[in-house]
Every structure is written in C-alpha cells, then in structure tokens.
Write a protein that holds these residues in place. Sequence first.
Motif, PDB file in Angstrom:
ATOM      1  N   TRP A  82      37.953  34.349  25.043  1.00  0.00           N
ATOM      2  CA  TRP A  82      38.642  35.554  24.574  1.00  0.00           C
ATOM      3  C   TRP A  82      38.577  35.635  23.051  1.00  0.00           C
ATOM      4  O   TRP A  82      38.372  36.722  22.498  1.00  0.00           O
ATOM      5  CB  TRP A  82      40.106  35.550  25.039  1.00  0.00           C
ATOM      6  N   ILE A  97      39.631  39.040  30.288  1.00  0.00           N
ATOM      7  CA  ILE A  97      40.923  38.445  30.633  1.00  0.00           C
ATOM      8  C   ILE A  97      41.239  38.678  32.103  1.00  0.00           C
ATOM      9  O   ILE A  97      41.621  37.742  32.833  1.00  0.00           O
ATOM     10  CB  ILE A  97      42.050  39.006  29.736  1.00  0.00           C
ATOM     11  N   SER A  98      41.112  39.918  32.562  1.00  0.00           N
ATOM     12  CA  SER A  98      41.423  40.219  33.959  1.00  0.00           C
ATOM     13  C   SER A  98      40.453  39.520  34.908  1.00  0.00           C
ATOM     14  O   SER A  98      40.838  39.114  36.017  1.00  0.00           O
ATOM     15  CB  SER A  98      41.415  41.734  34.201  1.00  0.00           C
ATOM     16  N   TYR A  99      39.217  39.321  34.479  1.00  0.00           N
ATOM     17  CA  TYR A  99      38.241  38.597  35.306  1.00  0.00           C
ATOM     18  C   TYR A  99      38.630  37.128  35.453  1.00  0.00           C
ATOM     19  O   TYR A  99      38.674  36.597  36.566  1.00  0.00           O
ATOM     20  CB  TYR A  99      36.853  38.723  34.677  1.00  0.00           C
ATOM     21  N   HIS A 100      38.936  36.463  34.341  1.00  0.00           N
ATOM     22  CA  HIS A 100      39.290  35.050  34.401  1.00  0.00           C
ATOM     23  C   HIS A 100      40.594  34.824  35.163  1.00  0.00           C
ATOM     24  O   HIS A 100      40.690  33.922  36.001  1.00  0.00           O
ATOM     25  CB  HIS A 100      39.411  34.480  32.985  1.00  0.00           C
ATOM     26  N   VAL A 101      41.599  35.656  34.878  1.00  0.00           N
ATOM     27  CA  VAL A 101      42.877  35.530  35.585  1.00  0.00           C
ATOM     28  C   VAL A 101      42.671  35.783  37.077  1.00  0.00           C
ATOM     29  O   VAL A 101      43.235  35.087  37.933  1.00  0.00           O
ATOM     30  CB  VAL A 101      43.917  36.497  34.998  1.00  0.00           C
ATOM     31  N   GLY A 102      41.855  36.784  37.404  1.00  0.00           N
ATOM     32  CA  GLY A 102      41.596  37.103  38.802  1.00  0.00           C
ATOM     33  C   GLY A 102      40.942  35.960  39.551  1.00  0.00           C
ATOM     34  O   GLY A 102      41.371  35.593  40.658  1.00  0.00           O
ATOM     35  N   VAL A 147      40.272  45.363  38.790  1.00  0.00           N
ATOM     36  CA  VAL A 147      40.599  45.980  37.498  1.00  0.00           C
ATOM     37  C   VAL A 147      39.526  45.648  36.470  1.00  0.00           C
ATOM     38  O   VAL A 147      39.063  46.512  35.714  1.00  0.00           O
ATOM     39  CB  VAL A 147      41.982  45.505  37.011  1.00  0.00           C
ATOM     40  N   SER A 148      39.097  44.384  36.440  1.00  0.00           N
ATOM     41  CA  SER A 148      38.071  43.956  35.495  1.00  0.00           C
ATOM     42  C   SER A 148      36.781  44.747  35.680  1.00  0.00           C
ATOM     43  O   SER A 148      36.210  45.274  34.715  1.00  0.00           O
ATOM     44  CB  SER A 148      37.792  42.460  35.666  1.00  0.00           C
ATOM     45  N   SER A 154      43.117  41.892  40.315  1.00  0.00           N
ATOM     46  CA  SER A 154      42.749  41.697  38.907  1.00  0.00           C
ATOM     47  C   SER A 154      41.235  41.748  38.743  1.00  0.00           C
ATOM     48  O   SER A 154      40.720  42.299  37.751  1.00  0.00           O
ATOM     49  CB  SER A 154      43.297  40.360  38.410  1.00  0.00           C
ATOM     50  N   LEU A 200      39.890  43.154  27.661  1.00  0.00           N
ATOM     51  CA  LEU A 200      40.595  43.380  28.922  1.00  0.00           C
ATOM     52  C   LEU A 200      39.733  43.001  30.113  1.00  0.00           C
ATOM     53  O   LEU A 200      40.226  42.444  31.103  1.00  0.00           O
ATOM     54  CB  LEU A 200      41.020  44.846  29.028  1.00  0.00           C
TER      55      LEU A 200
END
Length: 221
Positions: free
Chosen positions: A17, A204-209, A181-182, A178, A201
């Motif tokens: 990030w 972040i949403s990819y890794h969290v997902g 969303v990514s 998530s 964005l």
Amino acid sequence: MNWEWLALAFVFAAGNWYAVVREKARLRVFTKPAVILALLVGFTLAGGWSGQNYWFGLGLAFSLVGDVLLMLPPGAFMSGLAAFLVAHILYILGFSQGLTFPGWSFLYPIAILAAADFFIYRRLRRAVISRPRGRWMRFPMHLYQIIISLMVVTALMTLWRVDWPRTGAWLASLGALSFLVSDTILANNRFVNPIPGGRLLVIISYHVGQAALISGVLLRG
C-alpha cells in the motif's frame, strides 16, 4: 490459519500500500505477490489442503499467478484476468462442496447483489463499447462479472449453512464481497473514470478480501 504467516501477509500488504501511494515500483513488484505467497504458506501450514478445502489453495495459487501477470506490460492484462477468472471458479467449487438449498431467505441479499451487478455492468458496458475493440472486450468482461458474482453468491450461502461456523461464514462472505468491490473499482478506474485514491482502494480491498476469505475457510476446517 497459521497466524504468524497471516501477520506477515499484512506486513507485506502494508508495504505494498505504501508502494502504491508513493509510486515505489520496485517495492511494489516485490510486495504484491509476497502477500498472496504468505497467505498460501499459512494456508498450507494450517493443513488447508486436506479434505475439500484444496480448491481454495488452488484459487490462491492462481491469484498469485494473476498478481504477477498484472504487473507485466499492458499486453498481459487479459492473461492476468484469465488467471483470476480461474481462481474465482476454483473458489466457487470450494464453496459448493456439501452445498444444499438453504431456504428462500437467502434470496434477499442475492437480489440486492443482482441489482447492483446490473447497474454496474450497464455503466461498464457503455464505457467499454465506446473504445477500440470494445465490442469484443464486452464479452469477456461480462463473463468475468458473472463468475465473480457467482463466487460471492456461493460465499454468502455459507451464512445459511449448518456445516459452516458463524465466524468462518461471515469472514468468507465479507472477504468475497471485498474481492468484488476491488474488481469493481479496478474496472471503473480502467474503463470509466478513475476514482480519487482508486488504486489504493483496489489493492486494500483485494488483500483484505483474500485474507478474510481464506481465514474463514480455515476456521470452518
């Protein structure tokens, strides 16, 4: 999950990030695949390949391939998407193991997802079709959207399944959403209008997902 490797994955993710924000190309090339590699090692050490969860291990492996391909010159973009398409199919197969009809109440979130998909696809289709070769690109784009939506649907269905613990089902469902969303932000940035901070964005949403989805799967095991 082998929690030490999950923590290491988030260390790599934070580095990635930072690399995206500061445009540190070399750091980004190293940290982006390192995140999924750490998740894959943690999944393996936690015994994730046993039973029917090996589909998710294969999905992580194809996600790693997709990450690498998407960092190559623009000509590899479609190859990267193809790798992620296979990853989503593998996740669908994983979520479908032991699947039974959970009752009609699950249709409410599915209807909301279908409506959102419809409006998102219409917007993307108009943007894509106006570009050179856009009339050809709209078909693989539509296929990808259908597959990732099915992945999210099968993940959401775990919330109604007795063979999934509540925490695992919520983590897997939120992880899948998530991920969606990514990919939606990525498509919007590439084909419609770039969103301020959109690149950050997306990642972040990819890794969290990915981390939430795989953690939920392992909690089930």
